[in-house]
Every structure is written in C-alpha cells, then in structure tokens.
Design a protein around this motif. Sequence first.
Motif, short mmCIF file in Angstrom:
data_model
loop_
_atom_site.label_atom_id
_atom_site.label_comp_id
_atom_site.label_asym_id
_atom_site.label_seq_id
_atom_site.Cartn_x
_atom_site.Cartn_y
_atom_site.Cartn_z
N LYS A 87 16.54 -57.75 18.61
CA LYS A 87 16.95 -58.76 17.63
C LYS A 87 18.02 -58.23 16.69
CE LYS A 87 13.90 -62.13 18.54
NZ LYS A 87 14.29 -63.51 18.86
N ILE A 89 19.04 -58.86 12.96
CA ILE A 89 18.41 -59.39 11.75
C ILE A 89 19.44 -59.50 10.63
CG2 ILE A 89 16.66 -58.99 9.97
CD1 ILE A 89 15.46 -59.70 12.66
N SER A 115 16.98 -64.27 12.46
CA SER A 115 17.08 -63.38 13.62
C SER A 115 17.81 -64.05 14.76
CB SER A 115 15.70 -62.93 14.07
OG SER A 115 14.99 -64.00 14.65
#
Length: 286
Positions: A87, A89, A115
């Motif tokens: 991910k 972020i 995200s």
Amino acid sequence: MFNFNGELLHKNTDFLNENNRGLQLGDAVFEELRVINGDVIFLEDHYLRLMSSMRILRMEIPMNFTMEFMEEEILKLISEDGLRETKQIKFTVYRNTSDNNFSKSDNSISYFITSTTLINPFFVLDDKAYEVELFKDFYKNSSMLSNLDTNNKILNVVGSIYAQENDYQDCLLLNERKQVIEALNGNVFIVKGNQVKTPPITDGCVNSVIRKKIIDIVSKLNEVEFLEESLSPFELQKADELFIANNVNGLVSITKYRKKDFVNTTAKSLIGKLNAAARMSVSKSV
C-alpha cells in the motif's frame, strides 16, 4: 475505506465542512509512506519528519500522537483490505477551526489516512522514456516552508499541466535564484563522472525521507563523491545521468533533457541498496 481521526469511513463519505482549514487555507501537512505485508517502511523517519513539519507549522501535537499510534492507525486502515497487500499511504494532518471562523484556530489537529494499492512490493527503477524540461513560469521560494509537504501544491499542479501540454513526463523546478531544486514528482540527483550531487534543502527542495535515504547510501560508497550543492541549469546538459527519487516509485531515470540523452548506470546500482535499507528498517522495528 479511509481513516478519519481513528474512525474507518467508506470512500466518498462527507467528513469535511466548508470551514476546513486544509481546504480553505492549505493549512495541512502530509507524509506519504509505503506498507509491505503489514510493515511500514522507514516508519521512524516518516514519523519524525511529520512531527517536525507539525512543529514548524506550530500545530499542537496530541500527547498520544506517538510513533506507535501512527503505525496503529495506518494498520487499522489497511487491515480492512488485508495486510499482505502493498500500500501507498498518505497521512494528512490539518489544523482545526474554532468559533466557526476558518481564520481562527486553537492549533489542535485532526488527521485522515488514505491508501492506494501498489503493484510492486519494493522500490523499482522506472527506466522508460522520461523527458523533462525546466518549468520557468513560476519559481519556488527557498525557505523552510518549501521543505515541507503541505496541501499547497498549486505550483506542482500548474507545472504538471505544462508538462502534459508539451509532452514532457516531468518538469524541473527553479527557486528565486534560478537554481534547479527538484522535479515536480520528487528530488533530483545529478551524476557526473564519480560525483553524485543533489541540491541542499536551503535551496528550497522538499526534505523527503527518500532523499535522506539516497544521500545516506551514496555517502557510504567509496567509489563515489557525494556533493550537496546548488545546481545550475547549465550543469544538466553536462551530466552523465539524472534521476528522480520519490516515496512512491523509488527511482526514476531521466532519459532526456533538451538535446541530451542520459544513461541510468548509477540509479540501477542504487535501487537494490535502497530496497535493502527498506528491509533493514523493518527488521530494526521488529
């Protein structure tokens, strides 16, 4: 899903009002991070940078806003999608309004975390055709505020539109002294012979975590001389190599600037070392 002050909300949920200072004044700061298999890469560096940015902007930092809290709030969000996904972020902090007046605040803060799923688990070298040009319509001032990632990115937006209109993949930004300081999408490094050079933060570039990591890596190489010095536009066409470092892609090789084509030898040698540093940051936190 996204995380708003610890509460998980569905995408497109209304959670900001018309007095929000991040919207009205750009009074917000953010940090972009990478999470792999539930591990936040370079967590300590990102946390310390976010705290430093908040202090510079005179935001009130809550007592519970520790590094562990930051990690928990990030993992709370991505656990909804599964911790094994990679991910990107974005952790945004903005100053609250008070008395229904967006020009006043008690300096308390709110935050939200979003995200995006990434394909590559670690940093990669993007060596596709990547042509750049100087963006000279507007300059970025060389001040401490320029080192931060704030919501005021209008210069990057306009520069990106200019790049699209002229078929460039990116543009290089100049400060008020007409020195090259960074690209629209990251910090810029120049290679000439055995020297690797990047502009100092006093020239106005963003003081990103990935910039710090590349500097740490290059500074330890015996065969390379690292320089943190102002960069003139005239140096670009004399360079052997130009590359961009950012927290999302890792490294991006610039292949062309005006009539000059560049190699990507140094960037190729650095990408593995950057990933090794990322793995080391995880092992230290375990």
